[in-house]
Design an enzyme around this catalytic site. Structure first.
Site, PDB file in Angstrom:
ATOM      1  N   CYS A  25       9.119  -9.196  -1.354  1.00  0.00           N
ATOM      2  CA  CYS A  25       9.144  -7.845  -0.785  1.00  0.00           C
ATOM      3  C   CYS A  25       9.738  -7.876   0.621  1.00  0.00           C
ATOM      4  CB  CYS A  25       7.705  -7.312  -0.750  1.00  0.00           C
ATOM      5  SG  CYS A  25       7.515  -5.794   0.197  1.00  0.00           S
ATOM      6  N   CYS A  43       4.153  -4.877   7.105  1.00  0.00           N
ATOM      7  CA  CYS A  43       2.996  -5.251   6.273  1.00  0.00           C
ATOM      8  C   CYS A  43       2.638  -6.694   6.565  1.00  0.00           C
ATOM      9  CB  CYS A  43       3.330  -5.079   4.789  1.00  0.00           C
ATOM     10  SG  CYS A  43       1.901  -5.396   3.715  1.00  0.00           S
ATOM     11  N   CYS A  54      11.577   0.310  -4.328  1.00  0.00           N
ATOM     12  CA  CYS A  54      10.329  -0.417  -4.082  1.00  0.00           C
ATOM     13  C   CYS A  54      10.599  -1.803  -3.521  1.00  0.00           C
ATOM     14  CB  CYS A  54       9.569  -0.577  -5.398  1.00  0.00           C
ATOM     15  SG  CYS A  54       8.285   0.659  -5.582  1.00  0.00           S
ATOM     16  N   CYS A  69       3.973 -10.759   0.770  1.00  0.00           N
ATOM     17  CA  CYS A  69       4.445 -11.018  -0.599  1.00  0.00           C
ATOM     18  C   CYS A  69       5.898 -11.488  -0.511  1.00  0.00           C
ATOM     19  CB  CYS A  69       4.316  -9.780  -1.472  1.00  0.00           C
ATOM     20  SG  CYS A  69       2.627  -9.155  -1.517  1.00  0.00           S
ATOM     21  N   GLU A  78       9.770   3.941   7.001  1.00  0.00           N
ATOM     22  CA  GLU A  78      10.680   4.620   6.077  1.00  0.00           C
ATOM     23  C   GLU A  78       9.914   5.470   5.067  1.00  0.00           C
ATOM     24  OE1 GLU A  78      14.405   1.815   5.402  1.00  0.00           O
ATOM     25  OE2 GLU A  78      12.560   0.717   5.579  1.00  0.00           O
ATOM     26  N   CYS A 106       7.507   9.019  -1.378  1.00  0.00           N
ATOM     27  CA  CYS A 106       6.929   7.690  -1.251  1.00  0.00           C
ATOM     28  C   CYS A 106       6.710   7.452   0.239  1.00  0.00           C
ATOM     29  CB  CYS A 106       7.928   6.702  -1.854  1.00  0.00           C
ATOM     30  SG  CYS A 106       7.493   4.990  -1.654  1.00  0.00           S
TER      31      CYS A 106
HETATM   32  N1  SAH Z   1       1.451  -2.671  -0.451  1.00  0.00           N
HETATM   33  C1  SAH Z   1       1.292  -1.901  -1.628  1.00  0.00           C
HETATM   34  C2  SAH Z   1       2.186  -0.675  -1.695  1.00  0.00           C
HETATM   35  C3  SAH Z   1       3.575  -0.822  -1.158  1.00  0.00           C
HETATM   36  S1  SAH Z   1       4.652  -1.853  -2.110  1.00  0.00           S
HETATM   37  C4  SAH Z   1       1.469  -2.755  -2.853  1.00  0.00           C
HETATM   38  O1  SAH Z   1       1.911  -3.895  -2.718  1.00  0.00           O
HETATM   39  O2  SAH Z   1       1.124  -2.302  -3.926  1.00  0.00           O
HETATM   40  C5  SAH Z   1       5.011  -0.768  -3.498  1.00  0.00           C
HETATM   41  C6  SAH Z   1       5.357  -1.480  -4.780  1.00  0.00           C
HETATM   42  O3  SAH Z   1       6.624  -2.160  -4.677  1.00  0.00           O
HETATM   43  C7  SAH Z   1       4.353  -2.576  -5.162  1.00  0.00           C
HETATM   44  O4  SAH Z   1       4.056  -2.485  -6.533  1.00  0.00           O
HETATM   45  C8  SAH Z   1       5.128  -3.826  -4.864  1.00  0.00           C
HETATM   46  O5  SAH Z   1       4.645  -4.933  -5.553  1.00  0.00           O
HETATM   47  C9  SAH Z   1       6.513  -3.425  -5.271  1.00  0.00           C
HETATM   48  N2  SAH Z   1       7.592  -4.296  -4.784  1.00  0.00           N
HETATM   49  C10 SAH Z   1       7.621  -5.012  -3.643  1.00  0.00           C
HETATM   50  N3  SAH Z   1       8.791  -5.679  -3.538  1.00  0.00           N
HETATM   51  C11 SAH Z   1       9.513  -5.355  -4.629  1.00  0.00           C
HETATM   52  C12 SAH Z   1      10.820  -5.694  -5.081  1.00  0.00           C
HETATM   53  N4  SAH Z   1      11.616  -6.490  -4.362  1.00  0.00           N
HETATM   54  N5  SAH Z   1      11.243  -5.180  -6.252  1.00  0.00           N
HETATM   55  C13 SAH Z   1      10.446  -4.348  -6.966  1.00  0.00           C
HETATM   56  N6  SAH Z   1       9.221  -3.963  -6.589  1.00  0.00           N
HETATM   57  C14 SAH Z   1       8.752  -4.477  -5.435  1.00  0.00           C
HETATM   58 FE1  SF4 Z   2       2.921  -5.548   1.626  1.00  0.00          FE
HETATM   59 FE2  SF4 Z   2       5.162  -5.628   0.236  1.00  0.00          FE
HETATM   60 FE3  SF4 Z   2       3.057  -7.060  -0.554  1.00  0.00          FE
HETATM   61 FE4  SF4 Z   2       3.006  -4.362  -0.767  1.00  0.00          FE
HETATM   62  S1  SF4 Z   2       4.376  -5.784  -1.846  1.00  0.00           S
HETATM   63  S2  SF4 Z   2       1.402  -5.737   0.029  1.00  0.00           S
HETATM   64  S3  SF4 Z   2       4.205  -3.812   1.052  1.00  0.00           S
HETATM   65  S4  SF4 Z   2       4.194  -7.337   1.351  1.00  0.00           S
END
Ligand code: SAH
Ligand code: SF4
Length: 346
Positions: A114, A107, A327, A111, A87, A100
């Site tokens: 996410c 991934c 995000c 996390c 996406e 973006c």
């Molecule tokens: N993997 C990288 C970049 C992609 S995620 C990273 O983790 O930084 C982009 C951003 O979205 C990161 O700061 C991540 O922590 C944040 N993010 C992930 N899940 C989210 C959520 N449910 N609500 C708000 N931000 C989120």
């Molecule tokens: Fe991967 Fe989501 Fe963690 Fe970024 S926040 S490293 S996209 S699992």
């Protein structure tokens, strides 16, 4: 055959060996300076165009296109040749237009909050596939000029290191984007941050911190078990020392988890020590994580708390939640392998 954006100018020159040099210049100008699709580069002959389209088919096919925020936010689901989906999100602001991009299909970092992490990893993206996302968005943004590229879509850019570095280099050298307009967001792959610091690349680094004590961060960001906060701190210090640039910390505010008074103190200590900027993101909803984002009052108090302690802090306004484009919400699938998030119309 990979995307035409996979190739440097010299590589294209040898791939099109029988064509005169000025032809390659015209093609290059159309692709990079004007961000045209091959079909639209009318400075080259129709016959050559047709040959190139056949030889270098687009590596991304848009299979879904949704808009929200009265058209200011737009999300595409692209299918890759192997059927995987990624996406890309385009956001128009008053003073800038940002795309973006995804750096991986899914991934592997897992996390918990996410959607991409909940759905798992399905593959690396190539240089051409990341650049094509930028070029697709550039064309869609017109007549506005696409000004910023952020690696905050699907995937961990530093786990696809060589591709990320090459994409940044090309966007700077061929599109003229500067460090302030190129942002890589990382979950905190400490050795990769240190390596990146020495690449001499024009980019802004954002580190997704979310917790400044190891116990909480281990829960939210499993990679913290491998590179705990002290190790990450060392990498951040190296980044600042070597590049001479500030970095920022991302912090998605989760009700009762990382929005407490002690979280303010821990974050303030960590950030002040590195003179880092803090970006607060209200948590966006995901299907696999049953906690809530902090209330807007708590977001406000949290920001004030940091500010009073001398931290440079902003709250990022959320875009595209209703189309699962914000995000951490990117996990849409069309091949049934990864979990899909229902998309409501805006
Ligand atoms: N993997 C990288 C970049 C992609 S995620 C990273 O983790 O930084 C982009 C951003 O979205 C990161 O700061 C991540 O922590 C944040 N993010 C992930 N899940 C989210 C959520 N449910 N609500 C708000 N931000 C989120
Ligand atoms: Fe991967 Fe989501 Fe963690 Fe970024 S926040 S490293 S996209 S699992």
């Amino acid at each position: 055959m990979p995307s035409i954006y996979q190739y440097s100018k010299e590589e294209l020159r040898s791939l099109l060996g029988s064509e005169p040099s000025y032809r390659v210049d015209q093609l290059w100008h159309g692709l990079w300076n004007e961000a045209r699709s091959l079909e639209e580069i009318t400075t080259i002959s129709k016959a050559l165009r047709a040959r190139l389209v056949e030889q270098f088919p687009n590596s991304l096919t848009a299979v879904n296109d949704v808009a929200s925020d009265h058209g200011a936010t737009r999300k595409w689901v692209f299918q890759l040749e192997d059927g995987e989906t990624i996406e890309t999100v385009l956001m128009h602001y008053d003073e800038r237009v940002t795309v973006c991009v995804s750096s991986q299909a899914g991934c592997a970092m897992g996390c918990t909050f996410c959607a991409t992490g909940q759905a798992g990893f399905s593959g690396q993206l190539s240089v051409g596939q990341v650049i094509e996302q930028v070029m697709f968005a550039t064309r869609a943004a017109a007549p506005s000029r696409l000004s910023n590229v952020v690696f905050m879509g699907m995937g961990e850019p530093l786990a696809n290191y060589a591709t990320t570095v090459e994409v940044i280099r090309r966007l700077h050298d061929y599109r003229g984007l500067s460090a302030r307009h190129l942002t890589v967001s990382t979950v905190g792959v400490a050795p990769a941050i240190e390596r990146l610091a020495h690449e001499g690349l024009p980019l802004t680094l954002a580190v997704s911190l979310h917790a400044a004590n190891d116990e909480t961060r281990n829960e939210l960001v499993p990679l913290n078990r491998r590179y705990p906060l002290e190790r990450l701190h060392r990498a951040c210090a190296t980044w600042i020392e070597v590049t001479g640039r500030r970095l920022s910390f991302e912090w998605a505010l989760i009700d009762g988890v990382n929005d407490t008074e002690s979280a303010i103190d821990e974050l303030a200590d960590y950030a002040l020590d590195l003179n880092a900027h803090v970006n607060l993101i209200p948590l966006n909803p995901t299907p696999g994580y049953l906690v809530r984002g902090s209330s807007s009052e708590r977001v406000h108090e949290f920001r004030e708390g940091l500010s009073e302690r001398g931290v440079n802090v902003t709250v990022r306004n959320t875009r595209g939640r209703s189309i699962a484009a914000a995000c951490g919400q990117l996990a849409q699938v069309t091949n049934g392998k990864r979990r899909s998030i229902p998309v409501r119309s805006a």
